[in-house]
Design a protein around this motif. Sequence first.
Motif, PDB file in Angstrom:
ATOM      1  N   ARG A   8     -18.744  26.310 -21.432  1.00  0.00           N
ATOM      2  CA  ARG A   8     -19.604  27.470 -22.722  1.00  0.00           C
ATOM      3  C   ARG A   8     -20.932  26.471 -22.678  1.00  0.00           C
ATOM      4  NH1 ARG A   8     -16.089  23.184 -25.651  1.00  0.00           N
ATOM      5  NH2 ARG A   8     -14.116  24.246 -25.764  1.00  0.00           N
ATOM      6  N   GLU A   9     -21.595  25.328 -21.764  1.00  0.00           N
ATOM      7  CA  GLU A   9     -22.489  25.523 -21.719  1.00  0.00           C
ATOM      8  C   GLU A   9     -23.502  26.623 -20.386  1.00  0.00           C
ATOM      9  OE1 GLU A   9     -20.177  23.455 -21.272  1.00  0.00           O
ATOM     10  OE2 GLU A   9     -20.438  22.327 -23.136  1.00  0.00           O
ATOM     11  N   GLU A  10     -22.185  26.421 -19.361  1.00  0.00           N
ATOM     12  CA  GLU A  10     -23.008  27.672 -18.168  1.00  0.00           C
ATOM     13  C   GLU A  10     -22.684  29.385 -19.368  1.00  0.00           C
ATOM     14  OE1 GLU A  10     -21.045  25.941 -14.223  1.00  0.00           O
ATOM     15  OE2 GLU A  10     -19.153  27.378 -15.963  1.00  0.00           O
ATOM     16  N   ILE A  11     -21.951  29.300 -19.795  1.00  0.00           N
ATOM     17  CA  ILE A  11     -21.897  30.813 -20.876  1.00  0.00           C
ATOM     18  C   ILE A  11     -22.909  30.616 -21.956  1.00  0.00           C
ATOM     19  CG2 ILE A  11     -20.147  32.332 -22.341  1.00  0.00           C
ATOM     20  CD1 ILE A  11     -19.296  31.834 -19.306  1.00  0.00           C
ATOM     21  N   ARG A  12     -23.167  29.619 -22.537  1.00  0.00           N
ATOM     22  CA  ARG A  12     -24.571  29.813 -23.122  1.00  0.00           C
ATOM     23  C   ARG A  12     -25.616  29.880 -22.448  1.00  0.00           C
ATOM     24  NH1 ARG A  12     -28.083  25.767 -24.421  1.00  0.00           N
ATOM     25  NH2 ARG A  12     -29.671  26.443 -26.316  1.00  0.00           N
ATOM     26  N   ASP A  13     -25.925  29.358 -21.457  1.00  0.00           N
ATOM     27  CA  ASP A  13     -27.336  29.483 -20.521  1.00  0.00           C
ATOM     28  C   ASP A  13     -27.358  31.242 -20.716  1.00  0.00           C
ATOM     29  OD1 ASP A  13     -27.647  26.913 -20.994  1.00  0.00           O
ATOM     30  OD2 ASP A  13     -26.749  26.199 -18.745  1.00  0.00           O
ATOM     31  N   VAL A  14     -25.835  31.449 -20.310  1.00  0.00           N
ATOM     32  CA  VAL A  14     -25.824  32.843 -20.002  1.00  0.00           C
ATOM     33  C   VAL A  14     -26.503  33.771 -20.558  1.00  0.00           C
ATOM     34  CG1 VAL A  14     -24.540  35.047 -19.136  1.00  0.00           C
ATOM     35  CG2 VAL A  14     -24.139  32.624 -17.315  1.00  0.00           C
ATOM     36  N   TYR A  15     -25.909  33.691 -21.700  1.00  0.00           N
ATOM     37  CA  TYR A  15     -26.110  34.400 -22.885  1.00  0.00           C
ATOM     38  C   TYR A  15     -27.854  34.298 -23.691  1.00  0.00           C
ATOM     39  CZ  TYR A  15     -22.108  36.751 -23.065  1.00  0.00           C
ATOM     40  OH  TYR A  15     -20.766  37.468 -22.179  1.00  0.00           O
ATOM     41  N   GLN A  16     -28.385  33.009 -23.587  1.00  0.00           N
ATOM     42  CA  GLN A  16     -29.156  32.738 -23.817  1.00  0.00           C
ATOM     43  C   GLN A  16     -30.534  33.184 -22.475  1.00  0.00           C
ATOM     44  OE1 GLN A  16     -28.872  31.147 -26.622  1.00  0.00           O
ATOM     45  NE2 GLN A  16     -31.008  30.058 -26.371  1.00  0.00           N
ATOM     46  N   LYS A  17     -30.265  33.673 -21.931  1.00  0.00           N
ATOM     47  CA  LYS A  17     -31.026  34.061 -20.614  1.00  0.00           C
ATOM     48  C   LYS A  17     -30.832  35.675 -20.619  1.00  0.00           C
ATOM     49  CE  LYS A  17     -31.389  31.329 -17.125  1.00  0.00           C
ATOM     50  NZ  LYS A  17     -29.869  30.346 -15.924  1.00  0.00           N
ATOM     51  N   ARG A  18     -29.533  36.722 -20.825  1.00  0.00           N
ATOM     52  CA  ARG A  18     -29.618  37.157 -21.371  1.00  0.00           C
ATOM     53  C   ARG A  18     -29.239  38.275 -22.391  1.00  0.00           C
ATOM     54  NH1 ARG A  18     -30.142  37.725 -17.102  1.00  0.00           N
ATOM     55  NH2 ARG A  18     -28.400  36.940 -14.781  1.00  0.00           N
ATOM     56  N   ALA A  19     -29.879  38.751 -23.331  1.00  0.00           N
ATOM     57  CA  ALA A  19     -29.409  38.323 -24.927  1.00  0.00           C
ATOM     58  C   ALA A  19     -30.165  39.668 -25.160  1.00  0.00           C
ATOM     59  CB  ALA A  19     -30.401  36.933 -26.153  1.00  0.00           C
ATOM     60  N   HIS A  20     -31.827  39.766 -24.539  1.00  0.00           N
ATOM     61  CA  HIS A  20     -32.980  41.026 -24.402  1.00  0.00           C
ATOM     62  C   HIS A  20     -31.773  41.978 -23.997  1.00  0.00           C
ATOM     63  CE1 HIS A  20     -34.135  38.938 -20.552  1.00  0.00           C
ATOM     64  NE2 HIS A  20     -34.362  39.977 -20.662  1.00  0.00           N
ATOM     65  N   ILE A  21     -31.564  41.737 -23.098  1.00  0.00           N
ATOM     66  CA  ILE A  21     -31.199  42.854 -22.828  1.00  0.00           C
ATOM     67  C   ILE A  21     -29.218  43.140 -22.227  1.00  0.00           C
ATOM     68  CG2 ILE A  21     -32.590  43.347 -20.254  1.00  0.00           C
ATOM     69  CD1 ILE A  21     -29.976  42.043 -18.746  1.00  0.00           C
ATOM     70  N   LEU A  84     -22.213  30.877 -29.550  1.00  0.00           N
ATOM     71  CA  LEU A  84     -22.655  30.004 -29.009  1.00  0.00           C
ATOM     72  C   LEU A  84     -24.226  29.779 -28.732  1.00  0.00           C
ATOM     73  CD1 LEU A  84     -22.053  27.067 -27.608  1.00  0.00           C
ATOM     74  CD2 LEU A  84     -20.891  29.110 -25.418  1.00  0.00           C
ATOM     75  N   SER A  85     -24.831  31.086 -28.945  1.00  0.00           N
ATOM     76  CA  SER A  85     -25.984  31.493 -28.547  1.00  0.00           C
ATOM     77  C   SER A  85     -27.418  31.052 -28.966  1.00  0.00           C
ATOM     78  CB  SER A  85     -26.342  32.073 -26.884  1.00  0.00           C
ATOM     79  OG  SER A  85     -27.503  32.662 -27.170  1.00  0.00           O
ATOM     80  N   VAL A 107     -24.228  31.792 -38.699  1.00  0.00           N
ATOM     81  CA  VAL A 107     -23.651  30.327 -37.819  1.00  0.00           C
ATOM     82  C   VAL A 107     -23.897  29.552 -36.608  1.00  0.00           C
ATOM     83  CG1 VAL A 107     -21.758  28.124 -38.345  1.00  0.00           C
ATOM     84  CG2 VAL A 107     -21.907  30.014 -39.821  1.00  0.00           C
ATOM     85  N   HIS A 108     -24.683  28.574 -35.809  1.00  0.00           N
ATOM     86  CA  HIS A 108     -25.243  28.629 -34.966  1.00  0.00           C
ATOM     87  C   HIS A 108     -24.059  27.289 -33.973  1.00  0.00           C
ATOM     88  CE1 HIS A 108     -26.871  25.900 -31.163  1.00  0.00           C
ATOM     89  NE2 HIS A 108     -27.011  27.060 -30.943  1.00  0.00           N
ATOM     90  N   SER A 109     -22.427  28.192 -33.800  1.00  0.00           N
ATOM     91  CA  SER A 109     -21.869  27.161 -33.178  1.00  0.00           C
ATOM     92  C   SER A 109     -21.235  27.073 -32.097  1.00  0.00           C
ATOM     93  CB  SER A 109     -20.509  26.769 -34.127  1.00  0.00           C
ATOM     94  OG  SER A 109     -19.578  25.599 -34.036  1.00  0.00           O
ATOM     95  N   SER A 110     -20.045  26.530 -30.939  1.00  0.00           N
ATOM     96  CA  SER A 110     -18.927  26.968 -29.948  1.00  0.00           C
ATOM     97  C   SER A 110     -18.049  27.690 -30.952  1.00  0.00           C
ATOM     98  CB  SER A 110     -19.413  26.371 -28.969  1.00  0.00           C
ATOM     99  OG  SER A 110     -17.764  25.439 -30.150  1.00  0.00           O
ATOM    100  N   ALA A 111     -17.054  27.795 -30.949  1.00  0.00           N
ATOM    101  CA  ALA A 111     -15.667  28.876 -31.545  1.00  0.00           C
ATOM    102  C   ALA A 111     -15.027  27.377 -31.095  1.00  0.00           C
ATOM    103  CB  ALA A 111     -14.930  29.814 -30.671  1.00  0.00           C
TER     104      ALA A 111
END
Length: 218
Positions: A8-21, A84-85, A107-111
């Motif tokens: 989950r942490e890795e996926i969250r990091d990915v979407y934190q970085k890619r949200a704008h695109i 998650l992100s 809601v900010h939460s993991s599934a």
Amino acid sequence: MRRDFTTREEIRDVYQKRAHIYEFAVYCCYLLGFPIGQYRRLVIKALAPQPGDTIIEIGCGTGMNFPLLQEKLGPEGKIIGVDLSEAMLKQAENRINAAGWKNVELVHSSAANYTFPDVVDGIIATGVLTYEPDYDKVIEQGTSALAPGKRWVVFDYKMPTGWFRHLVPLFAWIFRSFGISTALFQRRPWESIKRHLHNAKIQEFYFGLIFIAAGEAA
Ligand SMILES: C[S@@+](CC[C@H](N)C(=O)[O-])C[C@H]1O[C@@H](n2cnc3c(N)ncnc32)[C@H](O)[C@@H]1O
């Protein structure tokens, strides 16, 4: 060397970085002959939401399903978007403010850590549950929250059974910057839909790479 993203942490990091695109990348899917807008409409059709319903969207991202849901729910209905992100949720908030919707809660939460409300009228997850290691638990917990006869609908990718499976490494490579890896193709959320719900219907698209799985609460 490329590595698989599976936590989950890795996926969250990915979407934190890619949200704008993210939305630009989604529209680029059409270049691969991938009719994402049509799949979204089929998901909503499978969910069969009614005016005034409360719908949970797990992994709502930037809220690309919200307009289709709003059309069906009307202002009396409610959408609860869980993600998650924070960066993806920020984009969703911008969409909500631009549209002036007053009936969407984010809601900010993991599934896996999300506590479902006591009763809801439908749950969707589009392009999300294959990222979630505990997807079976999420589907089971969501099922307990569904009103009788109401539906859980999952749209995601899977390992095709035919020749197209040989192209999975290419697909994973193309979408690697969004955390997709061949390891995630081992996950099988449609089986959880069959296990926990009634009248399960699984539709396959794009040479068996894409599925929409829907089931009803007892
Ligand atoms: C491919 S995007 C899909 C977004 C949206 N459902 C759509 O159809 O456009 C995946 C989203 O799921 C979120 N996500 C990934 N793993 C998650 C998890 N375990 N729990 C909650 N959200 C998750 C990501 O942050 C991202 O916003």
